[in-house]
Design a protein around this motif. Sequence first.
Motif, PDB file in Angstrom:
ATOM      1  N   UNK A   1       0.841  -1.199   0.000  1.00  0.00           N
ATOM      2  CA  UNK A   1       0.000   0.000   0.000  1.00  0.00           C
ATOM      3  C   UNK A   1       0.874   1.246   0.000  1.00  0.00           C
ATOM      4  N   UNK A   2       0.559   2.152  -0.859  1.00  0.00           N
ATOM      5  CA  UNK A   2       1.251   3.438  -0.870  1.00  0.00           C
ATOM      6  C   UNK A   2       0.500   4.386   0.052  1.00  0.00           C
ATOM      7  N   UNK A   3       1.219   5.155   0.814  1.00  0.00           N
ATOM      8  CA  UNK A   3       0.560   6.054   1.757  1.00  0.00           C
ATOM      9  C   UNK A   3       1.447   7.262   2.014  1.00  0.00           C
ATOM     10  N   UNK A   4       0.840   8.256   2.583  1.00  0.00           N
ATOM     11  CA  UNK A   4       1.577   9.435   3.000  1.00  0.00           C
ATOM     12  C   UNK A   4       0.996   9.898   4.327  1.00  0.00           C
ATOM     13  N   UNK A   5       1.609  10.904   4.891  1.00  0.00           N
ATOM     14  CA  UNK A   5       1.140  11.402   6.177  1.00  0.00           C
ATOM     15  C   UNK A   5       1.431  12.887   6.286  1.00  0.00           C
ATOM     16  N   UNK A   6       0.925  13.464   7.321  1.00  0.00           N
ATOM     17  CA  UNK A   6       1.196  14.858   7.627  1.00  0.00           C
ATOM     18  C   UNK A   6       1.330  14.996   9.141  1.00  0.00           C
ATOM     19  N   UNK A   7       2.035  15.999   9.557  1.00  0.00           N
ATOM     20  CA  UNK A   7       2.121  16.323  10.978  1.00  0.00           C
ATOM     21  C   UNK A   7       1.146  17.454  11.226  1.00  0.00           C
ATOM     22  N   UNK A   8       0.194  17.225  12.087  1.00  0.00           N
ATOM     23  CA  UNK A   8      -0.802  18.251  12.352  1.00  0.00           C
ATOM     24  C   UNK A   8      -0.198  19.364  13.192  1.00  0.00           C
ATOM     25  N   UNK A   9      -0.631  20.564  12.937  1.00  0.00           N
ATOM     26  CA  UNK A   9      -0.128  21.690  13.698  1.00  0.00           C
ATOM     27  C   UNK A   9      -1.091  22.852  13.683  1.00  0.00           C
ATOM     28  N   UNK A  10      -2.360  22.566  13.411  1.00  0.00           N
ATOM     29  CA  UNK A  10      -3.312  23.663  13.292  1.00  0.00           C
ATOM     30  C   UNK A  10      -3.752  24.242  14.629  1.00  0.00           C
ATOM     31  N   UNK A  11      -3.350  23.622  15.719  1.00  0.00           N
ATOM     32  CA  UNK A  11      -3.777  24.115  17.021  1.00  0.00           C
ATOM     33  C   UNK A  11      -2.750  24.979  17.724  1.00  0.00           C
TER      34      UNK A  11
ATOM     35  N   UNK B   1       5.356  27.902  19.394  1.00  0.00           N
ATOM     36  CA  UNK B   1       4.766  26.630  18.962  1.00  0.00           C
ATOM     37  C   UNK B   1       4.799  26.496  17.440  1.00  0.00           C
ATOM     38  N   UNK B   2       4.552  27.600  16.756  1.00  0.00           N
ATOM     39  CA  UNK B   2       4.581  27.588  15.295  1.00  0.00           C
ATOM     40  C   UNK B   2       5.960  27.198  14.794  1.00  0.00           C
ATOM     41  N   UNK B   3       6.980  27.732  15.418  1.00  0.00           N
ATOM     42  CA  UNK B   3       8.359  27.400  15.004  1.00  0.00           C
ATOM     43  C   UNK B   3       8.642  25.899  15.186  1.00  0.00           C
ATOM     44  N   UNK B   4       8.141  25.318  16.274  1.00  0.00           N
ATOM     45  CA  UNK B   4       8.334  23.881  16.506  1.00  0.00           C
ATOM     46  C   UNK B   4       7.666  23.077  15.394  1.00  0.00           C
ATOM     47  N   UNK B   5       6.441  23.446  15.030  1.00  0.00           N
ATOM     48  CA  UNK B   5       5.728  22.741  13.968  1.00  0.00           C
ATOM     49  C   UNK B   5       6.463  22.885  12.640  1.00  0.00           C
ATOM     50  N   UNK B   6       6.907  24.100  12.332  1.00  0.00           N
ATOM     51  CA  UNK B   6       7.632  24.335  11.079  1.00  0.00           C
ATOM     52  C   UNK B   6       8.904  23.489  11.035  1.00  0.00           C
ATOM     53  N   UNK B   7       9.641  23.441  12.124  1.00  0.00           N
ATOM     54  CA  UNK B   7      10.865  22.643  12.152  1.00  0.00           C
ATOM     55  C   UNK B   7      10.562  21.146  12.000  1.00  0.00           C
ATOM     56  N   UNK B   8       9.440  20.694  12.548  1.00  0.00           N
ATOM     57  CA  UNK B   8       9.039  19.297  12.377  1.00  0.00           C
ATOM     58  C   UNK B   8       8.752  18.996  10.921  1.00  0.00           C
ATOM     59  N   UNK B   9       8.065  19.903  10.238  1.00  0.00           N
ATOM     60  CA  UNK B   9       7.799  19.728   8.806  1.00  0.00           C
ATOM     61  C   UNK B   9       9.099  19.667   8.028  1.00  0.00           C
TER      62      UNK B   9
END
Length: 78
Positions: free
Chosen positions: A52-62, A68-76
């Motif tokens: 199975x081919x799949x992808x994912x995302x790291x949620x950060x909309x909260x 916190x935004x910088x942490x999410x950006x660095x995770x991406x």
Amino acid sequence: MLRKAILAAAESPRMQRGVSRHGMRLGAARFVAGETLDQAVVVLRGLNDNGLRCNTTLLGEGVSDEAETRVVVESYKA
């Protein structure tokens, strides 16, 4: 307005405890590969191994502030 209510509920300590305790058993596991990137990678590799081919995302909309935004950006980026 609905988005704001959902994000407010997600910040609720009571809601977080309930979801942490029961959410995966109540069906989230079908759609959520894990709560951390390391957990998700294990699940995604298993799916790939089964053809199975799949992808994912790291949620950060909260996020609620710049730090916190910088942490999410660095995770991406990672």
